[in-house]
Scaffold this active site. Sequence first.
Site, mmCIF file in Angstrom:
data_model
loop_
_atom_site.group_PDB
_atom_site.id
_atom_site.type_symbol
_atom_site.label_atom_id
_atom_site.label_comp_id
_atom_site.label_asym_id
_atom_site.label_seq_id
_atom_site.Cartn_x
_atom_site.Cartn_y
_atom_site.Cartn_z
ATOM 1 N N ASP A 69 0.819 -1.203 0.000
ATOM 2 C CA ASP A 69 0.000 0.000 0.000
ATOM 3 C C ASP A 69 0.861 1.264 0.000
ATOM 4 O O ASP A 69 0.329 2.374 -0.056
ATOM 5 C CB ASP A 69 -0.945 0.014 1.203
ATOM 6 C CG ASP A 69 -2.337 -0.480 0.837
ATOM 7 O OD1 ASP A 69 -2.535 -0.888 -0.324
ATOM 8 O OD2 ASP A 69 -3.227 -0.460 1.706
ATOM 9 N N ASP B 128 2.623 -8.829 9.182
ATOM 10 C CA ASP B 128 3.032 -7.441 9.023
ATOM 11 C C ASP B 128 4.469 -7.428 8.519
ATOM 12 O O ASP B 128 5.228 -8.382 8.727
ATOM 13 C CB ASP B 128 2.950 -6.702 10.354
ATOM 14 C CG ASP B 128 1.512 -6.410 10.767
ATOM 15 O OD1 ASP B 128 0.609 -6.557 9.908
ATOM 16 O OD2 ASP B 128 1.293 -6.052 11.937
ATOM 17 N N ASP C 84 7.042 -6.114 9.542
ATOM 18 C CA ASP C 84 8.115 -6.173 10.540
ATOM 19 C C ASP C 84 8.053 -7.438 11.394
ATOM 20 O O ASP C 84 8.729 -7.513 12.416
ATOM 21 C CB ASP C 84 8.072 -4.933 11.437
ATOM 22 C CG ASP C 84 6.741 -4.763 12.148
ATOM 23 O OD1 ASP C 84 5.744 -5.355 11.688
ATOM 24 O OD2 ASP C 84 6.685 -4.039 13.159
ATOM 25 N N ASP D 218 -8.849 -6.892 12.906
ATOM 26 C CA ASP D 218 -8.579 -8.239 13.399
ATOM 27 C C ASP D 218 -9.643 -8.718 14.390
ATOM 28 O O ASP D 218 -10.198 -9.801 14.239
ATOM 29 C CB ASP D 218 -7.181 -8.300 14.043
ATOM 30 C CG ASP D 218 -6.847 -7.050 14.851
ATOM 31 O OD1 ASP D 218 -7.786 -6.323 15.248
ATOM 32 O OD2 ASP D 218 -5.650 -6.795 15.080
#
Length: 573
Positions: free
Chosen positions: A171, A218, A220, A309
């Site tokens: 994104d 994610d 990271d 979530d």
Amino acid sequence: MSETTFGRLVFEPRPTDDPRTTPARTPENEAAQSPSLMLLVLVASAGIVMYAVFLLNPVNRGDWLPFGLVVGAEAILVGQALLSMWTILSSGHNPRGFAFHHAQDGLYDVADILRQRIDDTPSLWRMYLRERPVTVDVFITTYGEDLRTIRRTVSAAVAMQGEHLTWVLDDGRSDAVRDLAAELGARYVRRLTSNGAKAGNVNHALSLTSGDYFAIFDADFVPLPTFLHETVPFFASDDVAFVQTPQTYGNLHNLISRGAGYMQAVFYRFIQPGRNRFNAAFCVGTNVIFRRVAIDQIGGMYSDSKSEDVWTSIHLHERGWRSIYIATTLAVGDTPETIESYTRQQLRWATGGFEILLTHNPMSRKRRLTLDQRLQYLVTATHYLGGITPLALLLVPPLQIFFNLTPMNIRLSPLAWAMFYAGFYGMQILVAFYTLGSFRWEVLMLATVSFPIYWRALVNAAFHREQSWHVTGSKAKASSPFNFIMPQLLFFIFLLITSVVGSWKDWSHGALSLALVWNVTNTAILGAFVLTAAREARRTKRAALAERRAVDSPRRASAQRQPVLAGAPGGAA
């Protein structure tokens, strides 16, 4: 730990001391079944009840204003503490049953692997459930993280054991990320808009893919090689919608990151495992794998909230799907390192929780949930109310110091108050000490000073204010931490003045008051946070200065190497 080999074919690597390289294979319920922990939880629960009875005894009531603040705050904390203790007591359930182990034993076709001569390439091993081949997509969501962070995650995802396709969902619309994905053997997806934030990003990818299951990481969070090996077998049970694994952090090197990380430790080690018993473990956005059919049934990932979530989880549970949580570390990532990133993360999480409370109350008769699920989601929706309560408790000592208003009967001895108070807070600290291995004062600091964040989140949820998306791993230009802690700074100054006034009054009366001790403690906690912000501001300023010098230095060198043009001012004719 057992190891199954055939030639060079190894299904599970042996554990090492480094959680980044392989997960610990100790049973998830081992710590939760500790008799010592169970005893501590039961004693702490008794202490909570005794403190509640003591607090509500009319004989002990003091002045209405401070008493109301204390009772209101403590009622929230007592309710949450009791439900948390109940959940911890339920955390001994092991989700790995016969169906899981049987499916894991048959996850790969050894003969086929050896025939294709790919026994040394685990990422190509075809996976089977009930003798049927399954396909898996792995989604890595990115939004402006630096390339080194993305490289670590994508490289690890591509190399995971079990055949799968890795997709980078960017994104941030970066050509550099696109080139990196191609270099590492991952597929790249870029949207034209950012509608729906992370959930919209995943839903867009689902429209382009067709895997039976999809995992989300994610940018990271670096997955370990055995992530799919440890999670896919759960889907041998047709009612499992998703399998969630914990968020484990590898960057606990400053006060903010340690405090933010340790705040989650009890949740991931004991609360989430306890929720398995009630089929109420929820997705935390990363390190999770979903059954595609389940997500299709609810119309995709929930995209009308930044806490997609939890919302997705509650919709799945309302449809009768089952969730699984395993406490095995299968990915290692980053927790917020700065006050700005911590503030934005907590604001986003808290806003999502309050949205559920205000617009999708789990206790409503409209919700198709079991009683256990209703209570667990109520705890989730009201969790951040507990983060607001420190504001009320911070105001109680100044009311006594400035106006002589006391929360408890003045005839009550400080020792009696302290005994009941310790039964409530002291035992909870002891439970936290046991579960975390030591007392983490960073957690106390962040829990005390975060009330402005949660107040703002409550206002955002109540008035439907949009909360901008921010990723933990973003390397955007850092702002001064004081831009985000002005309420805490003003409160620190107020409490500091109150401590000075209280000290003068106690010195005049020749006796030390409990209000002064309480206020000085609160002042010290907020002072530690302000000092942390000051240190962070200095580091940010030095880093910005060094970056500016690094940019300017080549420019100056280039200017010095430029030849002087003839006829130019100062040049030779």
